[in-house]
Design a protein around this motif. Structure first.
Motif, PDB file in Angstrom:
ATOM      1  N   GLU A  36       0.836  -1.202   0.000  1.00 45.14           N
ATOM      2  CA  GLU A  36       0.000   0.000   0.000  1.00 45.14           C
ATOM      3  C   GLU A  36       0.875   1.257   0.000  1.00 45.14           C
ATOM      4  O   GLU A  36       0.589   2.225  -0.716  1.00 45.14           O
ATOM      5  N   ALA A  37       1.945   1.263   0.781  1.00 43.88           N
ATOM      6  CA  ALA A  37       2.856   2.415   0.816  1.00 43.88           C
ATOM      7  C   ALA A  37       3.524   2.618  -0.547  1.00 43.88           C
ATOM      8  O   ALA A  37       3.663   3.748  -1.018  1.00 43.88           O
ATOM      9  N   GLU A  38       3.927   1.538  -1.176  1.00 43.15           N
ATOM     10  CA  GLU A  38       4.542   1.639  -2.501  1.00 43.15           C
ATOM     11  C   GLU A  38       3.536   2.151  -3.534  1.00 43.15           C
ATOM     12  O   GLU A  38       3.873   2.973  -4.391  1.00 43.15           O
ATOM     13  N   HIS A  39       2.308   1.709  -3.414  1.00 46.25           N
ATOM     14  CA  HIS A  39       1.251   2.156  -4.326  1.00 46.25           C
ATOM     15  C   HIS A  39       1.016   3.660  -4.166  1.00 46.25           C
ATOM     16  O   HIS A  39       0.918   4.401  -5.146  1.00 46.25           O
ATOM     17  N   ARG A  40       0.939   4.136  -2.901  1.00 43.56           N
ATOM     18  CA  ARG A  40       0.756   5.568  -2.647  1.00 43.56           C
ATOM     19  C   ARG A  40       1.945   6.365  -3.176  1.00 43.56           C
ATOM     20  O   ARG A  40       1.784   7.435  -3.757  1.00 43.56           O
ATOM     21  N   ARG A  41       3.174   5.846  -2.998  1.00 41.28           N
ATOM     22  CA  ARG A  41       4.366   6.535  -3.463  1.00 41.28           C
ATOM     23  C   ARG A  41       4.345   6.663  -4.985  1.00 41.28           C
ATOM     24  O   ARG A  41       4.669   7.711  -5.537  1.00 41.28           O
ATOM     25  N   MET A  42       3.926   5.597  -5.663  1.00 40.27           N
ATOM     26  CA  MET A  42       3.865   5.639  -7.128  1.00 40.27           C
ATOM     27  C   MET A  42       2.820   6.639  -7.606  1.00 40.27           C
ATOM     28  O   MET A  42       3.051   7.371  -8.577  1.00 40.27           O
ATOM     29  N   ILE A  43       1.674   6.700  -6.940  1.00 40.42           N
ATOM     30  CA  ILE A  43       0.627   7.655  -7.318  1.00 40.42           C
ATOM     31  C   ILE A  43       1.121   9.079  -7.119  1.00 40.42           C
ATOM     32  O   ILE A  43       0.943   9.949  -7.983  1.00 40.42           O
ATOM     33  N   GLU A  49       4.914  14.286 -11.421  1.00 35.36           N
ATOM     34  CA  GLU A  49       5.404  14.322 -12.806  1.00 35.36           C
ATOM     35  C   GLU A  49       4.400  15.013 -13.717  1.00 35.36           C
ATOM     36  O   GLU A  49       4.784  15.812 -14.583  1.00 35.36           O
ATOM     37  N   GLN A  50       3.109  14.738 -13.528  1.00 35.48           N
ATOM     38  CA  GLN A  50       2.094  15.417 -14.335  1.00 35.48           C
ATOM     39  C   GLN A  50       2.104  16.911 -14.075  1.00 35.48           C
ATOM     40  O   GLN A  50       1.970  17.714 -14.999  1.00 35.48           O
ATOM     41  N   ALA A  54       2.934  19.857 -16.763  1.00 32.52           N
ATOM     42  CA  ALA A  54       1.982  20.944 -17.014  1.00 32.52           C
ATOM     43  C   ALA A  54       2.665  22.297 -16.853  1.00 32.52           C
ATOM     44  O   ALA A  54       2.471  23.202 -17.671  1.00 32.52           O
ATOM     45  N   VAL A  55       3.484  22.445 -15.806  1.00 29.46           N
ATOM     46  CA  VAL A  55       4.181  23.711 -15.592  1.00 29.46           C
ATOM     47  C   VAL A  55       5.173  23.958 -16.711  1.00 29.46           C
ATOM     48  O   VAL A  55       5.261  25.061 -17.261  1.00 29.46           O
ATOM     49  N   MET A  56       5.927  22.916 -17.094  1.00 33.21           N
ATOM     50  CA  MET A  56       6.936  23.108 -18.128  1.00 33.21           C
ATOM     51  C   MET A  56       6.311  23.407 -19.485  1.00 33.21           C
ATOM     52  O   MET A  56       6.894  24.131 -20.292  1.00 33.21           O
ATOM     53  N   SER A  57       5.125  22.881 -19.757  1.00 30.21           N
ATOM     54  CA  SER A  57       4.484  23.189 -21.037  1.00 30.21           C
ATOM     55  C   SER A  57       3.981  24.629 -21.071  1.00 30.21           C
ATOM     56  O   SER A  57       3.857  25.215 -22.138  1.00 30.21           O
ATOM     57  N   GLN A  58       3.711  25.200 -19.914  1.00 32.06           N
ATOM     58  CA  GLN A  58       3.243  26.581 -19.840  1.00 32.06           C
ATOM     59  C   GLN A  58       4.369  27.554 -19.522  1.00 32.06           C
ATOM     60  O   GLN A  58       4.202  28.758 -19.666  1.00 32.06           O
TER      61      GLN A  58
END
Length: 136
Positions: A36-43, A49-50, A54-58
């Protein structure tokens, strides 16, 4: 000749007695908690990253727009002032993202960065930013 004990191997072992032991239950909970901790870390990493994308595209268009605003007012586009406006305009953006975007713009030839003749606070170098004149 076949082995007569082949299908009775482990039949004397009590599965439920092993599964219900406190050690097995603790090990199972620890594995589930780690997954569960690994799943939360990946999310969270995916969300960061998203956000960064988004910031870099703007970021590039925002920096160019700010530089054009300064030059439209006949004021030099000092990098520290542009950075301050950039951070106001894009909430959640960091100085590192500004520096990365500025470096990409400079390497691609969209912006030219010149060292100012005046020094900033405690001898800090200040830079004036100018857009590529061919891009209009």
């Amino acid at each position: 000749m076949t082995n007569p004990n082949a299908f009775s191997f482990g039949a004397s072992e009590n599965y439920w007695a092993r599964v219900t032991t406190p050690e097995y239950q603790a090990e199972k909970r620890a594995k589930e908690a780690a997954m569960e901790a690994e799943h939360r870390r990946m999310i969270e990493a995916h969300q960061r990253e998203q956000h960064r994308q988004a910031v870099m595209s703007q970021a590039g268009p925002a920096i160019l727009d700010i530089v054009h605003q300064y030059l439209g007012q006949n004021r030099p586009a000092v990098s520290s002032a542009v950075k301050a406006q950039f951070l106001e305009r894009l909430p959640g953006a960091t100085e590192i993202e500004f520096n990365n975007a500025l470096e990409v713009l400079e390497q691609s030839g969209h912006i030219h960065k010149l060292v100012s003749s005046t020094q900033g606070y405690m001898g800090e170098r200040t830079y004036h930013l100018y857009p590529n004149p061919l891009e209009g």
